[in-house]
Design an enzyme around this catalytic site. Structure first.
Site, PDB file in Angstrom:
ATOM      1  N   ARG A 126      -2.180  -1.070   5.560  1.00  0.00           N
ATOM      2  CA  ARG A 126      -2.802  -0.948   5.170  1.00  0.00           C
ATOM      3  C   ARG A 126      -2.912  -3.035   3.807  1.00  0.00           C
ATOM      4  O   ARG A 126      -4.059  -3.748   4.838  1.00  0.00           O
ATOM      5  CB  ARG A 126      -3.728  -0.273   3.723  1.00  0.00           C
ATOM      6  CG  ARG A 126      -4.708   0.861   4.780  1.00  0.00           C
ATOM      7  CD  ARG A 126      -4.719   1.743   3.094  1.00  0.00           C
ATOM      8  NE  ARG A 126      -3.549   2.670   3.012  1.00  0.00           N
ATOM      9  CZ  ARG A 126      -3.555   3.581   1.899  1.00  0.00           C
ATOM     10  NH1 ARG A 126      -4.624   3.876   1.438  1.00  0.00           N
ATOM     11  NH2 ARG A 126      -2.530   4.466   1.637  1.00  0.00           N
ATOM     12  N   CYS A 155       0.565  -1.094  -0.126  1.00  0.00           N
ATOM     13  CA  CYS A 155       0.023  -0.175   0.010  1.00  0.00           C
ATOM     14  C   CYS A 155       1.071   1.023  -0.140  1.00  0.00           C
ATOM     15  O   CYS A 155       1.457   0.817  -0.386  1.00  0.00           O
ATOM     16  CB  CYS A 155      -0.965  -0.053   1.585  1.00  0.00           C
ATOM     17  SG  CYS A 155      -0.315  -0.674   2.555  1.00  0.00           S
TER      18      CYS A 155
END
Lengths: 101, 281
Positions: free
Chosen positions: B238, B233
């Site tokens: 994430r 990410c």
């Protein structure tokens, strides 16, 4: 809903944020007209895709750094959920209120 | 892999607040959330100040991890239940990190703080003190962590999953939209990566989608189950969430998290970068 309201008191912008360049979406979450803190505020793009999420402040304020275009702001709270549309024609501060019920 | 081995529900947590050997840990980027109210008995870990090396761009090392967990009062045999804000981003990152250093008995609270709060479950501001331990970590498990050379070599061969939002993938934004957009790196994504935003793996309340939904999601995006996978990410948090979905929930075997992520890749000289929505598969 008009997406180009005048700047007002809210979450102060961090130093160095240039509103000639950045597209800021900001506003309040309200329940029965009263600001609601602790709501989970989700920014969805024009296709409904999740883009970002913040938690509203004690005064109900939220803020996103986005890009020009159409957006949906959706709020989740113990008291209920709600959403509102906002269109940012260009850089600057765009305000939107979201009522939860 | 069974969900019960890696996830607990908010209901389970509320029923096990006093269970010996279970330690609840809130992990956040901004620990003011913890300070304003946390799950009763939970200790906090500050993602930035406690899990990252204060000088170099890297994790705390093994000795640093041992020192941290010892000071938090977490023992090797404890069942650690992690949760946090931001839909468990940093809790998932910490989960991956605990696994990296060999702590097997760790689970995520499904839905994290959001689910807990939306359910109206109790929060406490009572200070939490746990007696210090002598925690022993293992060497980092390299099988779940990808570095940049491996990522460049994976272009066109392994599954590369970019879990940022579509606008970050396309190069229109450099960071999630709740953060300012100034950054030094180039915008775009790694060629051959498919874009499956982390958020597609989660329900609105922050809980993970069902395995059937997750399997369909990644298959539709073009992930080849027979291939190795690297998730990335912007800063690796994430993608920890997606690593959790692929490796821990779906049980895909060779899945790595590229924690250098776009912050590193987008700053490298000479590597290929693709703009736009990429090829739809």
């Amino acid at each position: 809903m008009d997406g180009c309201g005048a700047p007002e008191q809210g979450v102060p912008l961090p130093a160095g944020v240039n509103l000639d360049e950045q597209t800021v979406l900001a506003g309040k979450v309200l329940a029965g007209g009263t600001p609601v803190g602790g709501a989970f505020v989700r920014l969805l793009d024009s296709s409904g895709e999740f883009t970002a999420e913040v938690v509203s402040s004690a005064e109900g304020d939220f803020r996103f750094f986005a890009a020009p275009g159409g957006w949906t702001v959706r709020a989740l709270h113990r008291q209920g959920n709600g959403q509102a549309e906002v269109t940012a024609a260009g850089p600057g501060l765009h305000t939107v209120e979201v009522a939860v019920a | 892999m069974s969900r019960e081995n890696v996830l607990v529900s908010a209901e389970w947590v509320e029923q096990n607040l006093e269970t010996p050997g279970v330690v609840f840990v809130e992990v956040d980027e901004d620990t003011t959330a913890y300070d304003a109210g946390h799950i009763p008995g939970a200790v906090k870990i500050d993602w930035k100040n406690e899990l990252q090396d204060p000088v170099r761009r890297d994790f705390v090392d093994r000795a640093g991890f041992e020192k941290l967990l010892s000071a938090k009062g977490i023992a090797n045999g404890d069942n650690v239940i992690l949760y946090g804000g931001n839909n468990n981003w940093f809790a998932a990152y910490a989960y991956w990190y605990f696994k990296l250093y060999g702590h097997d008995q760790v689970k995520l609270l499904d839905g994290g703080r959001k689910k807990w709060e939306l359910d109206g479950r109790p929060l406490s501001t009572e200070p939490v003190e746990r007696a210090a331990t002598s925690y022993t970590a293992k060497e980092q498990d390299a099988s779940i962590r990808a570095f940049r050379d491996e990522v460049v070599a994976a272009i066109g061969t392994k599954n590369l999953v970019d879990v940022r939002s579509p606008d970050e993938f396309a190069g229109k934004l450099l960071a999630p939209a709740h953060l300012p957009q100034e950054a030094a790196q180039r915008a775009g994504h790694i060629p051959s990566a498919v874009n499956v935003p982390w958020s597609k793996a989660a329900n609105e309340d922050g809980t993970f989608k069902s395995n059937e939904e997750l399997r369909a999601l990644y298959a539709e995006a073009g992930l080849d189950e027979g291939k190795s996978t690297i998730a990335y990410c912007r800063i690796g948090e994430r993608s920890s969430h997606t690593w959790f979905a692929l490796h821990e929930l779906l049980g895909y075997e060779d899945v790595k998290n590229y924690d250098g992520s776009w912050t590193e890749y987008g700053s490298l000289v000479g590597v290929p970068v693709e703009l736009g929505s990429g090829k739809e598969s």
